[in-house]
Design an enzyme around this catalytic site. Structure first.
Site, PDB file in Angstrom:
ATOM      1  N   HIS A 377       0.798  -1.219   0.000  1.00 15.17           N
ATOM      2  CA  HIS A 377       0.000   0.000   0.000  1.00 15.17           C
ATOM      3  C   HIS A 377       0.836   1.277   0.000  1.00 15.17           C
ATOM      4  O   HIS A 377       0.290   2.352   0.225  1.00 15.17           O
ATOM      5  CB  HIS A 377      -0.913   0.042   1.223  1.00 15.17           C
ATOM      6  CG  HIS A 377      -2.088  -0.877   1.146  1.00 15.17           C
ATOM      7  ND1 HIS A 377      -3.239  -0.564   0.460  1.00 15.17           N
ATOM      8  CD2 HIS A 377      -2.284  -2.112   1.663  1.00 15.17           C
ATOM      9  CE1 HIS A 377      -4.110  -1.554   0.560  1.00 15.17           C
ATOM     10  NE2 HIS A 377      -3.555  -2.501   1.277  1.00 15.17           N
ATOM     11  N   LYS A 568      -8.008  14.071   4.655  1.00 13.34           N
ATOM     12  CA  LYS A 568      -7.183  12.860   4.624  1.00 13.34           C
ATOM     13  C   LYS A 568      -6.080  13.038   5.655  1.00 13.34           C
ATOM     14  O   LYS A 568      -5.918  14.120   6.221  1.00 13.34           O
ATOM     15  CB  LYS A 568      -6.584  12.616   3.236  1.00 13.34           C
ATOM     16  CG  LYS A 568      -5.823  13.801   2.668  1.00 13.34           C
ATOM     17  CD  LYS A 568      -5.355  13.519   1.242  1.00 13.34           C
ATOM     18  CE  LYS A 568      -6.514  13.582   0.263  1.00 13.34           C
ATOM     19  NZ  LYS A 568      -6.595  12.411  -0.593  1.00 13.34           N
ATOM     20  N   ARG A 569      -5.336  11.987   5.904  1.00 17.10           N
ATOM     21  CA  ARG A 569      -4.218  12.069   6.841  1.00 17.10           C
ATOM     22  C   ARG A 569      -3.280  13.204   6.433  1.00 17.10           C
ATOM     23  O   ARG A 569      -3.016  13.408   5.247  1.00 17.10           O
ATOM     24  CB  ARG A 569      -3.482  10.724   6.834  1.00 17.10           C
ATOM     25  CG  ARG A 569      -2.315  10.600   7.764  1.00 17.10           C
ATOM     26  CD  ARG A 569      -1.913   9.134   7.893  1.00 17.10           C
ATOM     27  NE  ARG A 569      -1.817   8.478   6.600  1.00 17.10           N
ATOM     28  CZ  ARG A 569      -0.696   8.361   5.890  1.00 17.10           C
ATOM     29  NH1 ARG A 569       0.433   8.873   6.359  1.00 17.10           N
ATOM     30  NH2 ARG A 569      -0.679   7.732   4.737  1.00 17.10           N
ATOM     31  N   LYS A 574       0.980  14.409   0.655  1.00 16.98           N
ATOM     32  CA  LYS A 574      -0.417  14.672   0.278  1.00 16.98           C
ATOM     33  C   LYS A 574      -0.653  16.154   0.007  1.00 16.98           C
ATOM     34  O   LYS A 574      -1.689  16.542  -0.521  1.00 16.98           O
ATOM     35  CB  LYS A 574      -1.369  14.153   1.363  1.00 16.98           C
ATOM     36  CG  LYS A 574      -1.338  12.625   1.490  1.00 16.98           C
ATOM     37  CD  LYS A 574      -2.278  12.131   2.576  1.00 16.98           C
ATOM     38  CE  LYS A 574      -2.192  10.638   2.777  1.00 16.98           C
ATOM     39  NZ  LYS A 574      -2.793   9.863   1.669  1.00 16.98           N
ATOM     40  N   THR A 676      -8.642   6.276  -1.709  1.00 16.31           N
ATOM     41  CA  THR A 676     -10.023   5.791  -1.776  1.00 16.31           C
ATOM     42  C   THR A 676     -10.998   6.940  -1.510  1.00 16.31           C
ATOM     43  O   THR A 676     -12.142   6.890  -1.957  1.00 16.31           O
ATOM     44  CB  THR A 676     -10.276   4.654  -0.775  1.00 16.31           C
ATOM     45  OG1 THR A 676      -9.829   5.045   0.533  1.00 16.31           O
ATOM     46  CG2 THR A 676      -9.566   3.386  -1.203  1.00 16.31           C
ATOM     47  N   LYS A 680     -14.747   7.972  -3.326  1.00 20.10           N
ATOM     48  CA  LYS A 680     -15.995   8.301  -2.620  1.00 20.10           C
ATOM     49  C   LYS A 680     -16.538   9.631  -3.103  1.00 20.10           C
ATOM     50  O   LYS A 680     -17.751   9.773  -3.334  1.00 20.10           O
ATOM     51  CB  LYS A 680     -15.734   8.347  -1.108  1.00 20.10           C
ATOM     52  CG  LYS A 680     -15.318   7.020  -0.508  1.00 20.10           C
ATOM     53  CD  LYS A 680     -14.751   7.198   0.894  1.00 20.10           C
ATOM     54  CE  LYS A 680     -14.031   5.950   1.356  1.00 20.10           C
ATOM     55  NZ  LYS A 680     -13.282   6.154   2.607  1.00 20.10           N
TER      56      LYS A 680
END
Length: 836
Positions: A377, A568-569, A574, A676, A680
Site C-alpha cells: 500500500h 485525509k491524513r 499529500k 479511496t 468516494k
C-alpha cells in the site's frame, strides 16, 4: 450431585431451533421494548439515548445472528475453500445504519421507533465510530469485507480489538491536541465474545534443538516464554440483502491466570502482577507511536499477536474438520496480508507447521508459499517496516531463526539467477546487514507470497519498475494490480440517501450491487430537468455539511459557494501545504482588489497528524492560522471562507463526501498508492482537481479529461526534475507565488507567534522542496481557476458532476474483490442457508 449432572447434560439439537424473527415494525418494536426494559433494566423514568441505542442495536443484531449462524452452517456443509484477510486496521464506521441498510429494514425500524415517540436518526447519532484504524488502509479493509459478504464469498477478517482507537483530535489555538479515544468505554453491542476459541501467544524465551526419538530429524522447541491470551470478539459483517453474514474476528490481549506466587507471598504484589498488566497493554492502543524503542517493541508485539492468534485459530478449525492431515491445506486456504503489518504470518505459519505439527521444512514451505498473498500500500521506502534483528531476536527468537533460514535458502536462488552479483544479493537480502542489522518485512512478504499486488495501475507499475524491481525481475508472474474500490452501499446508498433515491428513480436500484449500472446515468447529464433535481440534492447535502462545519468549527459556509474539500491524513506528500498556499493566493487577490468574475469559495481541510510528525502538525497550525485571518477580515466577507474540521472520522466523512463540489487529490505524483477518498467523492458527484497519481489516473480515464481538473508534474517528471529543482528560482519568477511567500514570511499569519512557520518556509526553500510544491504551484493555481470558472456555469458544472457519478462504476470494492477472487483466491460463492 447437581454439578455432576450438569456436566453430563447433552443439549438437544433443537436447543438452537427458534422461529424466525419478524422484520415488520411490530416485531422490531416488541423486541426493542424487551431489550430496553428487561435486558437493560430501564424503567419509565429513563430517557437516555445510550440505552435506547443499545436496545435497538441488540434488536438488529438478533436478526443478523440468525443469518450469521446460517452462513457458517453453509460454509461448513459445503467444505468450501476460504480466505482470511489479515489487517492491523479495520475502520468499520458506525454499524447500526449499515445493519439496517443491508437487512433491508430501514423504513420498518424507523416506523417502529416512531411508534414509541423516538426519532431513529437521534439514536443512530449516539453510536461511536469503531476506533480500529488510522485512515484509508482500515477503511479499505472495511469496504472489502462488505463486498465479500455481498458477493457471498467465504472470507473472514482478522484484526485487533484496540481498547483505545485512533486518538481524538482537538484543536486548541490552532494546535493539534491528542485525546484518548476510549471508544469501548460504553461497551460494543455489536460484538460477541468467544472465549472458547482463546489462543495462547508466546514471547521471549529461547529455543532448544532436540531429537524426540532415535533417528528422527532435529526438531526445535521454543521454551521459557511469557504467554499472553488472545481472546476473540466476533463482529458480524452483513452482505446486502442476501442472507450472508461474514465474520470479523478481533483479538483482545489478556493475561494468563499465572503469576509469581512467591513474590506475592513475599509481599511484592505489584511485581507479581506486573506481567499480567504488561500483557494487556498489547491491545490497549492502536498503533503506538514507534519513535521510541518501547513504541517499536509494542508495535511488533501487536503484529505478532495478530499473526499468531489468527493462524492458531485457523489451524484449530482445520484440525477439527480434517485432523492433522495438511495435505490439502493450501488448496483450501488463503491468507491476504493487508500491507506489511501482518508479515509475521510467514515465519509463524512455518513455526506452527514444523514445531507443533512435525512437518518438514519443505512441506511447511510448500504450504506457506502457496497460501500467503501480499498487498502493498505504499511507495514510500520509509513506510516499509524494518525491525531491528536485536529486538526481534529478543522478542521472537524462534521466528528469527526461521527468517534467517528463509533468507539463506532464497538467496541461493538469487545467486543461481545472477551468479557473482554480490550487489544484488545485498540489495535483495531480507536481512539488511548493516551496523544495526534489520529485517525487511516487505521483502519477507514478497519472498513467501505467491501473489504480490499494488492497488492502482500506476502504483503497481512503479512497484515493478522501482521499489521492488529486483524481485519483479526474479518473479514477474507474482506481481499484479488490483485497483482499490469503495463500497457504494456505505458511501452512496447510506451516506447520500437523497442522491441514491434520485438515481434509483431514473435507472433503478441495481447499482447498489452492480455499480457499473451507473453508466445509465450519462444520458441524463443532457436533461435540464434532471440537472435541476441533481442540484437540489446537492444543496441538501451542502446544507448538512455547512451545519457540521458551523457546529465543529464555528465557521459559516454559504451553500451557494464552491465547496472545496481536502480531508485525509496530514502528510507532506499529500500536500495540504499546496492547498494552503493557494488559499493565501486567493486571500492576496482579494486584498489587492483582484475580484472580477470571482467565484465564492469555502475551503475545508481535515485530517490527523501522527503524534510524532512535527511538520504535519505545523501544517495544521498554518491552516488554522490562515483560516483565522481570512474569516475575520471584513474585506474578505463571503468571497472566501476556510475551516479545519477537527477529529476527521468515518461518520464525519459520511456528511462531508456528499456535500463536496471539488475534491482535492493533489499528492506529489508517484507517491500516493491509490487513494479511496477520491473514489468516494467521485461517486457522489464531486469533481476532482488532481495530479496523475494513484487511482486519479484511472478515474480521469473513466470520466474523460474534460471532466477532471488536471495539473502538475507526472511521476517521471518528478523523478527526472528533482535533482535540478530550484524552488527559489521558481518563487522569484512567479509573481503570485512570490507574494504568497512574502505574506507567509512576513508573519502576517502569526503576528503574535514569531518564527513558528519558519520550518515550513525552509522546507520550501533552503531544504530543497522535496515534495515539489513550488514546482506544481503555477499549474495548480491555473487548474483552480479553471474549476472556479466552470463552477459559475451551474448547468455545465452539474453536467460534469452527473458524468463523474456515472463514470464511477469501476471504483466499487465489489469489482476489486471479484478481481482478487478471480486472480488470487479462486473461491466459490456460497449461498447462506435460508432463515425459515
Amino acid at each position: 450431585m447437581a454439578n455432576q449432572q450438569a456436566s453430563q447434560s447433552t443439549p438437544k439439537n433443537t436447543l438452537t431451533e427458534l422461529p424466525a424473527l419478524g422484520m415488520d415494525p411490530g416485531s422490531i418494536a416488541a423486541d426493542f421494548k424487551r431489550y430496553f426494559s428487561h435486558t437493560l433494566g430501564r424503567d419509565k423514568n429513563c430517557k437516555s439515548i445510550h440505552y435506547l441505542y443499545t436496545a435497538l442495536a441488540y434488536t438488529q443484531r438478533d436478526r443478523l445472528m440468525e443469518r450469521w449462524k446460517n452462513t457458517q452452517y453453509a460454509y461448513d456443509e459445503s467444505n468450501c475453500k476460504r480466505a482470511y484477510y489479515l489487517s492491523l486496521e479495520f475502520l468499520m464506521g458506525r454499524a447500526l445504519g449499515n445493519a439496517m441498510l443491508n437487512l433491508g429494514i430501514q423504513d420498518e425500524t424507523a416506523r417502529a421507533m416512531y411508534d414509541h415517540g423516538i426519532v431513529l436518526e437521534e439514536i443512530a447519532e449516539n453510536e461511536n465510530d469503531a476506533g480500529l484504524g488510522n485512515g484509508g488502509l482500515g477503511r479499505l479493509a472495511a469496504c472489502f469485507l462488505d463486498s465479500c459478504a455481498t458477493l457471498q464469498l467465504p472470507v473472514m477478517g482478522y484484526g485487533i480489538r484496540y481498547e483505545y482507537g485512533m486518538f481524538r483530535q482537538h484543536i486548541e489555538s490552532g494546535n493539534q491536541i491528542e485525546e484518548p479515544d476510549h471508544w469501548l468505554r460504553d461497551g460494543n453491542p455489536w460484538e460477541l465474545e468467544r472465549p472458547e476459541f482463546t489462543q495462547r501467544v508466546r514471547f521471549g524465551g529461547r529455543t532448544e534443538h532436540y531429537h524426540s526419538r532415535a533417528g528422527e530429524l532435529l526438531r526445535v522447541r521454543w521454551v521459557d516464554t511469557h504467554a499472553v491470551l488472545a481472546v476473540p470478539y466476533d463482529v458480524p459483517v452483513p452482505g446486502y440483502r442476501n442472507g450472508t453474514v461474514n465474520t470479523l474476528r478481533l483479538w483482545h490481549a489478556a493475561a494468563t491466570d499465572e503469576f509469581d506466587l512467591g513474590e506475592f507471598n513475599a509481599g511484592s504484589y505489584t511485581e507479581s502482577v506486573a506481567a499480567k498488566n504488561a500483557a494487556e497493554h498489547i491491545t490497549m492502543v492502536l498503533y503506538p507511536n514507534d519513535a521510541s524503542e518501547n513504541g517499536k517493541e509494542l508495535r511488533l508485539r501487536q503484529q505478532y499477536f495478530l499473526a499468531s492468534a489468527s493462524l492458531q485459530d485457523i489451524l484449530r478449525n482445520w484440525i477439527s474438520q480434517h485432523g492433522k492431515d495438511f495435505t490439502h491445506f493450501a488448496a483450501k486456504n488463503h491468507f491476504q496480508l493487508n500491507d506489511t503489518h501482518p508479515t509475521c504470518v510467514v515465519p509463524e505459519l512455518m513455526r506452527l507447521l514444523m514445531d507443533e505439527y512435525a512437518l518438514t521444512w519443505e512441506q511447511a514451505w510448500t504450504i506457506t508459499s502457496n497460501t500467503v498473498a501480499y498487498t502493498n500500500h505504499t511507495l514510500l521506502p520509509e513506510a516499509l517496516e524494518k525491525w531491528p534483528v536485536r529486538m526481534f531476536g529478543s522478542l521472537l527468537p524462534r521466528l528469527l531463526e526461521i527468517i534467517f533460514e528463509i533468507n539463506a535458502r532464497y538467496l541461493i536462488q538469487v545467486a543461481q539467477q545472477w551468479p557473482g552479483d554480490t550487489d544484488r544479493l545485498r540489495r535483495m537480502s531480507i536481512i539488511d546487514d548493516g551496523a544495526d542489522a534489520h529485517i525487511r518485512m516487505a521483502y519477507l512478504a514478497i519472498v513467501a507470497s505467491f501473489s504480490v499486488n499494488g492497488v492502482a495501475a500506476l502504483h503497481s507499475q512503479l512497484l515493478e519498475q522501482t521499489l521492488f524491481r529486483d524481485f519483479y525481475e526474479l518473479w514477474p508472474k507474482k506481481f499484479n494490480n488490483k485497483t482499490n474500490g469503495v463500497t457504494q452501499r456505505r458511501w452512496l446508498a447510506w451516506a447520500n440517501p437523497s442522491l441514491g433515491k434520485l438515481i434509483a428513480e431514473k435507472i433503478g436500484d441495481g447499482w447498489i450491487t452492480d455499480l457499473a449500472q451507473l453508466r445509465k446515468l450519462a444520458p441524463y447529464a443532457d436533461d435540464a430537468a434532471f440537472r435541476l433535481q441533481w442540484r437540489a440534492t446537492s444543496q441538501i447535502n451542502k446544507a448538512r455539511l455547512a451545519a457540521l462545519v458551523q457546529q465543529d468549527c464555528g465557521v459559516t459556509f454559504n451553500t451557494g459557494a464552491l465547496f472545496d474539500v481536502q480531508v485525509k491524513r496530514i502528510h507532506e506528500y499529500k500536500r495540504q501545504l499546496l492547498n494552503v498556499l493557494h488559499v493565501i493566493h486567493l486571500y492576496d487577490r482579494i486584498k489587492r482588489g483582484d475580484t472580477a468574475n470571482w467565484t465564492p469559495r469555502c475551503v475545508l481541510i481535515g485530517g490527523k497528524a501522527a503524534p510524532g510528525y512535527v511538520m504535519a502538525k505545523n501544517i495544521i497550525k498554518l491552516v488554522c492560522n490562515v483560516a483565522n485571518v481570512v474569516n475575520h477580515d471584513p474585506a474578505v466577507g463571503d468571497l472566501l471562507k476556510v475551516a479545519f474540521i477537527p477529529n476527521y472520522r468515518v461518520s464525519a466523512m459520511e456528511i462531508i463526501c456528499p456535500g463536496t463540489d471539488l475534491s482535492e487529490q493533489i499528492s506529489t505524483a508517484g507517491k500516493e498508492a491509490s487513494g479511496t477518498g477520491n473514489m468516494k467523492f467521485m461517486m457522489n458527484g464531486a469533481l476532482t482537481i488532481g495530479t496523475l497519481d494513484g487511482a486519479n489516473i484511472e478515474m480521469r480515464e473513466e470520466v474523460g479529461e474534460d471532466n477532471f481538473f488536471l495539473f502538475g508534474l507526472t511521476a517521471e517528471e518528478v523523478e527526472a526534475g528533482r535533482s535540478q529543482h530550484n524552488p527559489n528560482a521558481i518563487i522569484e519568477a512567479d509573481e503570485d507565488l512570490k507574494r504568497v511567500m512574502q505574506l507567509l514570511g512576513s508573519g502576517h499569519f502569526n503576528q503574535f507567534e514569531p518564527y513558528i512557520f519558519d520550518p515550513i518556509i525552509q522546507s520550501l526553500t533552503s531544504h530543497g522542496d522535496y515534495w515539489m510544491t513550488t514546482a506544481d504551484f503555477r499549474s495548480y493555481v491555473d487548474a483552480q481557476q479553471r474549476a472556479a470558472d466552470a463552477f459559475r456555469d451551474q448547468e455545465q458544472w452539474t453536467r460534469m458532476s452527473i458524468l463523474n457519478t456515472a463514470a464511477s462504476g469501476k471504483f466499487s470494492s465489489d469489482r476489486t474483490i471479484l478481481e482478487y477472487n478471480q486472480d488470487i483466491w479462486k473461491l466459490k460463492p456460497v449461498k447462506a442457508l435460508p432463515v425459515d
